[in-house]
Scaffold this active site. Sequence first.
Site, PDB file in Angstrom:
ATOM      1  N   CYS A   1      46.886  37.904  42.213  1.00 33.11           N
ATOM      2  CA  CYS A   1      47.648  36.728  41.860  1.00 33.11           C
ATOM      3  C   CYS A   1      47.919  35.878  43.187  1.00 33.11           C
ATOM      4  O   CYS A   1      48.546  34.947  42.951  1.00 33.11           O
ATOM      5  CB  CYS A   1      49.069  37.130  41.441  1.00 33.11           C
ATOM      6  SG  CYS A   1      49.155  38.191  39.970  1.00 33.11           S
TER       7      CYS A   1
ATOM      8  N   THR B   1      57.250  30.226  18.134  1.00 30.01           N
ATOM      9  CA  THR B   1      56.729  31.218  17.141  1.00 30.01           C
ATOM     10  C   THR B   1      56.051  32.254  17.937  1.00 30.01           C
ATOM     11  O   THR B   1      55.364  32.298  18.886  1.00 30.01           O
ATOM     12  CB  THR B   1      55.822  30.563  16.209  1.00 30.01           C
ATOM     13  OG1 THR B   1      56.504  29.580  15.491  1.00 30.01           O
ATOM     14  CG2 THR B   1      55.262  31.691  15.125  1.00 30.01           C
TER      15      THR B   1
ATOM     16  N   GLN C   1      52.131  47.261  36.709  1.00 28.97           N
ATOM     17  CA  GLN C   1      50.892  47.925  37.526  1.00 28.97           C
ATOM     18  C   GLN C   1      50.822  49.294  36.974  1.00 28.97           C
ATOM     19  O   GLN C   1      49.616  50.243  37.098  1.00 28.97           O
ATOM     20  CB  GLN C   1      50.977  47.832  39.121  1.00 28.97           C
ATOM     21  CG  GLN C   1      49.824  48.234  39.867  1.00 28.97           C
ATOM     22  CD  GLN C   1      48.473  47.251  39.693  1.00 28.97           C
ATOM     23  OE1 GLN C   1      48.964  46.277  39.508  1.00 28.97           O
ATOM     24  NE2 GLN C   1      47.398  47.671  40.119  1.00 28.97           N
TER      25      GLN C   1
ATOM     26  N   SER D   1      52.876  44.269  30.867  1.00 35.36           N
ATOM     27  CA  SER D   1      51.856  43.259  30.426  1.00 35.36           C
ATOM     28  C   SER D   1      50.398  43.814  29.885  1.00 35.36           C
ATOM     29  O   SER D   1      50.031  44.841  30.471  1.00 35.36           O
ATOM     30  CB  SER D   1      51.338  42.300  31.774  1.00 35.36           C
ATOM     31  OG  SER D   1      50.582  41.244  31.386  1.00 35.36           O
ATOM     32  N   ALA D   2      49.973  42.943  28.900  1.00 37.33           N
ATOM     33  CA  ALA D   2      48.565  43.551  28.443  1.00 37.33           C
ATOM     34  C   ALA D   2      47.587  43.712  29.183  1.00 37.33           C
ATOM     35  O   ALA D   2      46.514  44.384  29.167  1.00 37.33           O
ATOM     36  CB  ALA D   2      48.408  42.850  27.174  1.00 37.33           C
ATOM     37  N   HIS D   3      47.420  42.597  29.968  1.00 36.26           N
ATOM     38  CA  HIS D   3      46.236  42.452  30.691  1.00 36.26           C
ATOM     39  C   HIS D   3      45.756  43.457  31.522  1.00 36.26           C
ATOM     40  O   HIS D   3      44.699  43.739  32.135  1.00 36.26           O
ATOM     41  CB  HIS D   3      46.152  40.971  31.501  1.00 36.26           C
ATOM     42  CG  HIS D   3      46.980  41.104  32.649  1.00 36.26           C
ATOM     43  ND1 HIS D   3      48.328  40.918  32.769  1.00 36.26           N
ATOM     44  CD2 HIS D   3      46.539  41.143  34.150  1.00 36.26           C
ATOM     45  CE1 HIS D   3      48.825  41.195  33.872  1.00 36.26           C
ATOM     46  NE2 HIS D   3      47.791  41.157  35.081  1.00 36.26           N
TER      47      HIS D   3
ATOM     48  N   ASN E   1      51.552  46.941  43.526  1.00 37.88           N
ATOM     49  CA  ASN E   1      50.144  46.316  42.947  1.00 37.88           C
ATOM     50  C   ASN E   1      49.194  46.397  44.095  1.00 37.88           C
ATOM     51  O   ASN E   1      47.862  46.329  43.739  1.00 37.88           O
ATOM     52  CB  ASN E   1      50.307  44.917  42.461  1.00 37.88           C
ATOM     53  CG  ASN E   1      50.981  44.164  43.473  1.00 37.88           C
ATOM     54  OD1 ASN E   1      52.037  44.325  43.618  1.00 37.88           O
ATOM     55  ND2 ASN E   1      50.166  42.938  43.679  1.00 37.88           N
TER      56      ASN E   1
END
Length: 298
Positions: A239, A152, A94, A114-116, A66
């Site tokens: 991060c 959920t 990444q 990950s979606a972001h 990353n």
Amino acid sequence: MLNGLEDVTVFTSAIEHPSVIEGRHDAKRIPVDGNGVIDLGALEMMLKEVSDAGQKVLVSVMLANNETGVIQPVAKVGLLAREYGAKVHCDAVQALGRMPVDMGRLLVDMVSISAHKIGGPKGIGALAIAPGVMLVPQIRGGGQEKYRRGGTENVPGIAGFDAAARRAEAEMANMTKVAEMRDRLETELASEAPELLIAGKGTERLVNTSCLILPGMPGETQVMALDLAGVAISSGSACSSGKVRESHVLKEMGVSDAGSAIRVSLGLETTDEDIDTFIRVWSRMRGNAARKKARHAA
């Protein structure tokens, strides 16, 4: 089956994302070379040692770093792991959307994404698990979750991830243009500043990432100077924002001036004009710093 991780020996590369490194403090670190590529010889020796002792092993190696964008030989890691009966997890967060991510070709047992990172909603990710791999749930739940977790499903997040993944796959071919812009940026900066170091320059990297090291000028100083000129970059992993400390990735690569690094990330929205602006602003920043240093020396 991986029963928790208490009875499993964990290997991670020395340059993994903090979320992986901090997940298991007693994990054994696999060294990397000067380009930030995992040392396969060292990994094989480590695998042989624990295999001879009859231990269960999990190896976690990221597909692409990353901070530097350096791509790891994950398929070769997978081959070694199979030879010694180890399981392999790959952090492909990444790499997603910037290069193909195929579990079969990577020869791994688990892949996390990950979606972001591909323009999807924050707070939603996925762990892809190969057939036959059994995991013991950390949070037990009902049958609707296949007994793997409680709670959920985050339906809006899942739908957003799906849409972002489909778009990222369709736009993958356009990454060639991003590669051209990244290469032009690096070439022009290096021609102007011979002292400039580009982390991982000697090996395969993601096309959108450039880790620039300007010796003698702290990364945080560069971030602030560029920010004032309207250019948004970082001095390391997003991060780690707010933490002023040298990159563990660059230190493991043997970079002596790791505190002088910045990370430049490009995307499909980046234009040639953006590259021109960055080069102009960065060059002015470097020139101002050099003149200030000369005045102090005098």
